[in-house]
Design a protein around this motif. Structure first.
Motif, PDB file in Angstrom:
ATOM      1  N   ASN A 123       7.822  16.994  72.802  1.00  0.00           N
ATOM      2  CA  ASN A 123       8.248  18.134  72.010  1.00  0.00           C
ATOM      3  C   ASN A 123       7.374  18.185  70.759  1.00  0.00           C
ATOM      4  O   ASN A 123       7.462  17.323  69.893  1.00  0.00           O
ATOM      5  N   LEU A 124       6.492  19.168  70.709  1.00  0.00           N
ATOM      6  CA  LEU A 124       5.511  19.190  69.621  1.00  0.00           C
ATOM      7  C   LEU A 124       5.939  20.037  68.435  1.00  0.00           C
ATOM      8  O   LEU A 124       5.243  20.099  67.438  1.00  0.00           O
ATOM      9  N   GLU A 125       7.085  20.716  68.549  1.00  0.00           N
ATOM     10  CA  GLU A 125       7.468  21.648  67.493  1.00  0.00           C
ATOM     11  C   GLU A 125       7.609  20.988  66.109  1.00  0.00           C
ATOM     12  O   GLU A 125       7.061  21.489  65.134  1.00  0.00           O
ATOM     13  N   PRO A 126       8.315  19.820  66.014  1.00  0.00           N
ATOM     14  CA  PRO A 126       8.416  19.192  64.678  1.00  0.00           C
ATOM     15  C   PRO A 126       7.044  18.854  64.113  1.00  0.00           C
ATOM     16  O   PRO A 126       6.783  19.022  62.925  1.00  0.00           O
ATOM     17  N   CYS A 127       6.166  18.410  65.003  1.00  0.00           N
ATOM     18  CA  CYS A 127       4.803  18.062  64.596  1.00  0.00           C
ATOM     19  C   CYS A 127       4.082  19.298  64.074  1.00  0.00           C
ATOM     20  O   CYS A 127       3.418  19.249  63.038  1.00  0.00           O
ATOM     21  N   ALA A 128       4.232  20.437  64.801  1.00  0.00           N
ATOM     22  CA  ALA A 128       3.588  21.683  64.372  1.00  0.00           C
ATOM     23  C   ALA A 128       4.097  22.101  63.005  1.00  0.00           C
ATOM     24  O   ALA A 128       3.332  22.547  62.150  1.00  0.00           O
ATOM     25  N   GLN A 129       5.402  21.909  62.820  1.00  0.00           N
ATOM     26  CA  GLN A 129       5.990  22.292  61.535  1.00  0.00           C
ATOM     27  C   GLN A 129       5.404  21.482  60.389  1.00  0.00           C
ATOM     28  O   GLN A 129       5.047  22.014  59.350  1.00  0.00           O
ATOM     29  N   GLN A 130       5.310  20.181  60.626  1.00  0.00           N
ATOM     30  CA  GLN A 130       4.733  19.297  59.602  1.00  0.00           C
ATOM     31  C   GLN A 130       3.298  19.671  59.285  1.00  0.00           C
ATOM     32  O   GLN A 130       2.886  19.690  58.126  1.00  0.00           O
ATOM     33  N   LEU A 131       2.567  19.978  60.366  1.00  0.00           N
ATOM     34  CA  LEU A 131       1.163  20.350  60.182  1.00  0.00           C
ATOM     35  C   LEU A 131       1.020  21.605  59.335  1.00  0.00           C
ATOM     36  O   LEU A 131       0.195  21.683  58.438  1.00  0.00           O
ATOM     37  N   ARG A 132       1.858  22.595  59.632  1.00  0.00           N
ATOM     38  CA  ARG A 132       1.810  23.853  58.878  1.00  0.00           C
ATOM     39  C   ARG A 132       2.048  23.598  57.397  1.00  0.00           C
ATOM     40  O   ARG A 132       1.334  24.111  56.545  1.00  0.00           O
ATOM     41  N   GLY A 133       3.039  22.742  57.113  1.00  0.00           N
ATOM     42  CA  GLY A 133       3.339  22.408  55.723  1.00  0.00           C
ATOM     43  C   GLY A 133       2.154  21.737  55.049  1.00  0.00           C
ATOM     44  O   GLY A 133       1.757  22.088  53.942  1.00  0.00           O
ATOM     45  N   LEU A 134       1.548  20.813  55.781  1.00  0.00           N
ATOM     46  CA  LEU A 134       0.415  20.051  55.259  1.00  0.00           C
ATOM     47  C   LEU A 134      -0.765  20.969  54.955  1.00  0.00           C
ATOM     48  O   LEU A 134      -1.389  20.879  53.901  1.00  0.00           O
ATOM     49  N   LEU A 135      -1.034  21.885  55.885  1.00  0.00           N
ATOM     50  CA  LEU A 135      -2.180  22.777  55.711  1.00  0.00           C
ATOM     51  C   LEU A 135      -1.975  23.736  54.547  1.00  0.00           C
ATOM     52  O   LEU A 135      -2.927  24.155  53.913  1.00  0.00           O
ATOM     53  N   LEU A 136      -0.725  24.068  54.279  1.00  0.00           N
ATOM     54  CA  LEU A 136      -0.452  25.003  53.186  1.00  0.00           C
ATOM     55  C   LEU A 136      -0.637  24.352  51.826  1.00  0.00           C
ATOM     56  O   LEU A 136      -0.997  25.011  50.860  1.00  0.00           O
ATOM     57  N   THR A 137      -0.356  23.032  51.756  1.00  0.00           N
ATOM     58  CA  THR A 137      -0.417  22.377  50.442  1.00  0.00           C
ATOM     59  C   THR A 137      -1.751  21.678  50.188  1.00  0.00           C
ATOM     60  O   THR A 137      -2.001  21.221  49.083  1.00  0.00           O
ATOM     61  N   GLN A 138      -2.590  21.610  51.208  1.00  0.00           N
ATOM     62  CA  GLN A 138      -3.879  20.925  51.071  1.00  0.00           C
ATOM     63  C   GLN A 138      -4.754  21.588  50.001  1.00  0.00           C
ATOM     64  O   GLN A 138      -4.879  22.803  49.978  1.00  0.00           O
ATOM     65  N   THR A 139      -5.333  20.787  49.122  1.00  0.00           N
ATOM     66  CA  THR A 139      -6.222  21.367  48.104  1.00  0.00           C
ATOM     67  C   THR A 139      -7.613  20.762  48.219  1.00  0.00           C
ATOM     68  O   THR A 139      -7.790  19.699  48.804  1.00  0.00           O
ATOM     69  N   LEU A 140      -8.581  21.460  47.648  1.00  0.00           N
ATOM     70  CA  LEU A 140      -9.950  20.969  47.647  1.00  0.00           C
ATOM     71  C   LEU A 140     -10.100  19.920  46.570  1.00  0.00           C
ATOM     72  O   LEU A 140      -9.705  20.136  45.435  1.00  0.00           O
ATOM     73  N   GLU A 141     -10.661  18.770  46.961  1.00  0.00           N
ATOM     74  CA  GLU A 141     -10.902  17.761  45.936  1.00  0.00           C
ATOM     75  C   GLU A 141     -12.196  17.026  46.218  1.00  0.00           C
ATOM     76  O   GLU A 141     -12.610  16.912  47.369  1.00  0.00           O
ATOM     77  N   GLU A 142     -12.793  16.523  45.150  1.00  0.00           N
ATOM     78  CA  GLU A 142     -14.062  15.799  45.286  1.00  0.00           C
ATOM     79  C   GLU A 142     -13.976  14.666  46.296  1.00  0.00           C
ATOM     80  O   GLU A 142     -14.882  14.457  47.079  1.00  0.00           O
ATOM     81  N   LYS A 143     -12.837  13.976  46.269  1.00  0.00           N
ATOM     82  CA  LYS A 143     -12.741  12.770  47.116  1.00  0.00           C
ATOM     83  C   LYS A 143     -12.763  13.097  48.614  1.00  0.00           C
ATOM     84  O   LYS A 143     -13.004  12.228  49.428  1.00  0.00           O
ATOM     85  N   TYR A 144     -12.520  14.327  48.990  1.00  0.00           N
ATOM     86  CA  TYR A 144     -12.561  14.681  50.414  1.00  0.00           C
ATOM     87  C   TYR A 144     -13.960  15.033  50.911  1.00  0.00           C
ATOM     88  O   TYR A 144     -14.168  15.233  52.090  1.00  0.00           O
ATOM     89  N   VAL A 145     -14.911  15.131  49.980  1.00  0.00           N
ATOM     90  CA  VAL A 145     -16.265  15.502  50.407  1.00  0.00           C
ATOM     91  C   VAL A 145     -16.984  14.267  50.930  1.00  0.00           C
ATOM     92  O   VAL A 145     -17.051  13.240  50.249  1.00  0.00           O
ATOM     93  N   LYS A 146     -17.483  14.363  52.151  1.00  0.00           N
ATOM     94  CA  LYS A 146     -18.180  13.237  52.748  1.00  0.00           C
ATOM     95  C   LYS A 146     -19.680  13.499  52.668  1.00  0.00           C
ATOM     96  O   LYS A 146     -20.144  14.551  53.081  1.00  0.00           O
TER      97      LYS A 146
END
Ligand SMILES: [Zn+2]
Length: 1010
Positions: free
Chosen positions: A10-33
């Motif tokens: 059942n992937l629905e809870p996972c999808a929900q979590q992902l949506r939340g994560l993607l909405l709050t994700q911000t750009l930061e220097e530390k994520y640049v590889k």
């Protein structure tokens, strides 16, 4: 394997979590590889780049991207699974066609596709990547494709069917296919804007970073330098571009260096790179978010250049959200029609009317002293009439300077006008004998030899007044379907929000539902209950479907069979509707789905009454005079082919020719003055303005009518063919909608205090402007242009060379081939006729505005010096235009002024007074400088020469008579991926000479004659 395991969870809870994560994700220097050669970023040792270690680094890069993509693949699958499943379990897919099948197909593709964006000012990054990627992909036995536009790489496409750098053994069981696109996103905004400028344009908060590029001669050097020496000009000078960053930016860079505790310049370089990435991504995210709010999802599209987006928005998406414009422009794939359109397309008119220096000592229109009285009509040229009696040396006035004017948003205002929709009617001219002969032949259309008929009408000294125009193509049919749909749409409840309407006549084209083509598809939302209503609309003609059961007319036995068949189809469609409704109830809610049938039986006399205009009213045959009067009365609208069009002699003023035409010409056409200036001239096509056109030209009927009403013709136009369209202001509603949105945003910006919100508004306003300005460009896009090139990798020499243009060997078993394109049509366009119509409309606007000035300004006090597409430079005696108008015309001029000039709020399509300069130097078309003797203000415009040269030219005040040979730097990118920096020396000033007019002297010319 993995997927089947995934299916059971059942992937629905996972999808929900992902949506939340993607909405709050911000750009930061530390994520640049960042990626480095060997371990340059970790150790004190310096490893200099070689082909081998660069390729190794790029392998690390590719592996990292690949891993990221596998993860992205999984995320996309989890998010999209509910939709995919619903579609897969419905009966809408097995037929493998129709809208649901395409939706499902594209969604599945998106899961495998990944896009990596690059922003390369001059494309160095992509070239660097390309070489190694070609070697790597070929060695992995995978495909790589490279798409180029001109010298720059627009897309690199890698298709990996096997796992990259997988641990051995695991490879076979779990394979992840990834299609990676590396795209240049410059086209998403404007191709010539730098990353820095873009950040500024969007008001993004980014540090003004700069880097001493000239010092980057080796890794070792960068690692041994411990300061940025901000006060050392020499250290910072960029020899490549001839520029030095400003001191404040250098000081800021040093401050960052200290703050970030950099121990050497290499570390600072890495930081610089990270900032660049952040900037690129914040621009990209802003763009995506802004477009998304406008319901344009960039990432589900494969092509998202600015002009492509504008095209999609204005020609496909917006038209499908309304039901008032039921006819869309249709693609034309007829070779003859396309050839005609190609001939009709001319870009803007650029002309220099003077040559050399123009200042306060110049005499206004002095060259007119050398010509005879043109005896112009007092009605059309009252200003010239005021000069009678014409006396020699009357042009003796000195100017105060040059006033420059611009037409605000010329192309958008031209796009608001009526444009061709539906398919065209084509007429050709026949002699009475030929015309009679036509109907004696059996298969008329097959044996039509247009060329010979055409030649017969062109024979010299014959009277063509009894010639006949005959319709020779099949006119658009399906009148009844069109009227039936229009009739149904009228019955809709008021106030509903149209989500999508499509039919054979609209931009989206005919819809297929399951395996059945349906006449109309409509979905709308009723605000009363928020329910989405979907209507599958079918028109049942008597001819194909017989009478309905409840009709008073009884079916014949033949009709009964048709009715029986219709019933079977109906049952099947109804079953599919039922299926769809139950299936998609979880995804789309709440919806109703209806099958709407419109029968001939519903209408009086079994005939659908006409509603809306389907096609212009036409005859299949016209006499010459009737044909001409129909054009003049605007009953026939479109493009005509005519010969030797000539403006009435009494209106041929010596300043400007109002027929804008493409003319093939060479040195012999030019005046002795121009001939003495140029050292060589390649004969070629040029856009010029003349009184009398040479040979054939294609012209829109609107333009023809404008010329006729304003100046009249010397003889009746000699027309040979006509391509006529129904016209409609197809883009008007959506363009005006966008303009209103922009106006509202500008108002919001004025009052907004919150900086983030304010910035968002600014970006939105800027994007709307970009979109409006590029709305017509794509329609003329010639996809078979040699500018577009495709390359592919190979492991062996291709055996069949028929479709191969070139082969380049990188190393053993690594080859790159350029493929030749299949040329199907000499000038294939999307909607060339629409683009060409917009160009004609823009010319009418320009000529209207120009005529206003040329008609009222006294030629002794004002001279047209230069013009380009939507701008003009006037040499004037008095700074204000009205002071250059004679007293008897002044009142009219002032009364009409607000119609042609911006006086109050911003309006499009009218003159805006821009600048005033005391001096101008005109070298030729697109090559001039304007400046003031008393201050530093100047405008330098020299096409093909870099900004550095232009500023040197201006600041050092290079005099052409003394230094006709100049040395300067120019950069050249060759097709095989190398950039040359060349020291050039050529006779610059003799390559820049105005050559579109007949020059009497340096400061004056008259229209060309043939
Ligand atoms: Zn009937």
């Amino acid at each position: 394997m993995f997927r089947s395991k995934l299916e059971t969870w059942n992937l629905e809870p996972c999808a929900q979590q992902l949506r939340g994560l993607l909405l709050t994700q911000t750009l930061e220097e530390k994520y640049v590889k960042t990626f480095h050669i060997q371990s340059n970023h970790k150790s004190h040792r310096s490893t200099e780049p070689t082909q081998k270690n660069t390729t190794k680094m790029i392998l690390t890069f590719l592996t990292a991207i690949y891993q990221r993509n596998v993860l992205a693949h999984l995320i996309k699958y989890i998010l999209l699974r509910p939709i995919l499943r619903s579609l897969e379990h419905s009966e809408l897919l097995p037929e493998k066609r129709g809208i649901f099948f395409s939706m499902h197909k594209r969604l599945k593709e998106i899961i495998h596709e990944c896009v990596l964006t690059a922003f390369n000012g001059s494309n160095y990054d992509n070239y660097l990547l390309c070489n190694s990627l070609i070697v790597l992909q070929t060695k992995f036995k995978e495909k790589i494709k490279i798409f180029k536009k001109g010298t720059s790489i627009s897309t690199i496409h890698c298709i990996n069917k096997h796992n990259i750098n997988a641990l051995s053994g695991k490879q076979k069981r779990n394979i992840w296919t990834v299609k990676l696109y590396i795209k240049d996103i410059r086209n998403l905004v404007a191709a010539n804007v730098s990353l820095d400028k873009l950040g500024q344009l969007f008001n993004l908060n980014v540090p003004k970073l700069c880097f001493p590029y000239n010092q980057a001669t080796s890794i070792h050097r960068l690692k041994t330098m411990t300061t940025l020496q901000p006060n050392n000009e020499h250290f910072w000078k960029d020899n490549f571009f001839g520029k030095t960053p400003a001191l404040e930016h250098r000081l800021e860079a040093q401050a960052i260096y200290t703050r970030k505790k950099c121990t050497n310049v290499y570390e600072f370089g890495t930081y610089y790179l990270v900032q660049d990435c952040l900037l690129l991504h914040s621009i990209l995210l802003t763009l995506i978010r802004t477009y998304l709010e406008d319901t344009i999802d960039i990432f589900i599209r494969r092509n998202y250049s600015q002009s492509g987006l504008a095209y999609q928005q204005f020609f496909i998406i917006e038209p499908s959200k309304q039901i008032s414009k039921l006819l869309a422009p249709k693609t034309i794939d007829h070779t003859l029609f396309n050839y005609m359109i190609k001939q009709a397309v001319t870009g803007g008119l650029c002309t220099s009317f003077v040559h050399g220096k123009v200042d306060t000592s110049t005499i206004i229109n002095e060259h007119l002293n050398y010509i005879e009285n043109p005896n112009l009509s007092p009605q059309h040229w009252p200003n010239f009439y005021n000069l009678t009696p014409w006396w020699s040396k009357q042009f003796n006035q000195n100017p105060v300077g040059i006033s420059t004017v611009d037409i605000r948003s010329l192309y958008p205002s031209a796009s608001l006008k009526k444009l061709p929709v539906n398919t065209p009617l084509f007429y050709t001219r026949f002699t009475p004998q030929d015309h009679q002969h036509l109907y004696n032949e059996q298969s008329f259309y097959k044996t039509l030899h247009l060329n010979s008929y055409c030649n017969n009408t062109q024979k010299p000294d014959r009277d063509g007044s009894s010639d006949i125009f005959q319709l020779i193509n099949t006119p658009p049919w399906f009148y009844n379907e069109f009227f039936a749909l229009a009739h149904y749409l009228q019955t809709l409840p008021g106030g509903v929000k149209i989500l999508r309407f499509q039919s054979h006549f609209t931009a989206m084209g005919q819809l297929e539902f399951g395996s059945f083509p349906v006449d109309g598809f409509l979905s709308y939302q009723d605000p009363a209950d928020n329910i989405i209503h979907i209507k599958i609309i079918q028109y049942q003609s008597l001819y194909h479907h017989g009478h309905r059961a409840d009709c008073s007319t009884k079916n014949t036995s033949l009709d009964a069979i048709k009715v029986e068949k219709t019933n079977r189809v109906r049952q099947e469609i109804l079953r599919l509707c039922q299926q769809f409704q139950t299936h998609c109830s979880t995804l789309l809610n709440p919806i109703t789905l209806d099958y709407v049938e419109i029968f001939d039986c519903d209408f009086p006399n079994h005939k659908v009454p006409p509603l809306n205009q389907f096609m212009l009213n036409y005859n299949t045959k016209y006499s010459y005079s009737h044909f001409l009067s129909s054009i003049y009365e605007k009953k026939l609208t479109g493009l005509v082919v005519l010969k030797n069009l000539k403006i009435n002699k009494a209106n041929q003023n010596p300043i400007f020719g109002f027929i804008i035409q493409k003319i093939e010409y060479d040195l012999t056409k030019l005046s002795p003055y121009t001939q003495s200036q140029v050292c060589h001239l390649n004969s070629g096509q040029r856009v010029v303005s003349v009184h009398e056109c040479k040979s054939f030209m294609v012209i829109s009927t609107e333009y023809l009518n404008w010329l006729r009403t304003h100046f009249g013709f010397a003889q009746e136009p000699d027309i040979y063919h006509g391509l006529f369209f129904q016209l409609d202001n197809y883009l008007k509603a959506s363009l005006e909608n966008k303009l209103t949105m922009r106006k509202e945003l500008k108002e919001l910006i004025k009052h907004e205090k919150n900086p983030t919100l304010k910035q968002n508004y600014e970006i939105k306003a800027e994007l709307i402007k970009l979109m409006i300005n590029s709305c017509y460009g794509y329609t003329l896009c010639n996809l078979t242009s040699p500018k577009f090139k495709t390359f592919e990798n190979r492991r062996t020499m291709p055996k069949n060379m028929s479709r191969i243009k070139s082969v380049f060997q990188f190393e053993k078993n690594v080859l790159l081939v350029e493929k030749t394109k299949k040329v199907l049509e000499s000038f294939p366009t999307l909607l060339g006729h629409v683009g060409c119509y917009i160009l004609f409309q823009s010319k009418i606007i320009l000529l209207k505005r120009l005529y206003f000035l040329l008609k009222y300004l006294n030629p002794r006090y004002a001279q047209l010096c230069y013009m380009d597409t939507d701008s003009a430079h006037f040499l004037v005696k008095h700074p204000h235009f009205e002071d250059n108008v004679d007293s008897n015309l002044k009142e009219t001029f002032i009364r009409l002024y607000p119609k042609h000039f911006e006086t109050g709020p911003k309006l499009s399509g009218i003159w805006v007074v821009e600048h005033f300069f005391t001096t101008g130097e005109y070298l030729g078309e697109k090559c001039y400088r304007l400046y003031n003797t008393h201050d530093k203000q100047c405008i330098t415009h020299m096409k093909g020469l870099n900004a550095h040269f232009q500023s040197e030219y201006h600041n050092n005040n290079i005099e052409l008579s003394k230094n006709s040979f100049l040395a300067y730097n120019i950069f050249f990118k060759s097709p095989d991926f190398v950039i040359f920096k060349t020291h050039m020396s050529k006779n610059l000033f003799q390559n820049y000479v105005p050559n579109k007019r007949y020059f009497i002297c340096a400061t004056g010319s008259v229209p060309l004659r043939f």
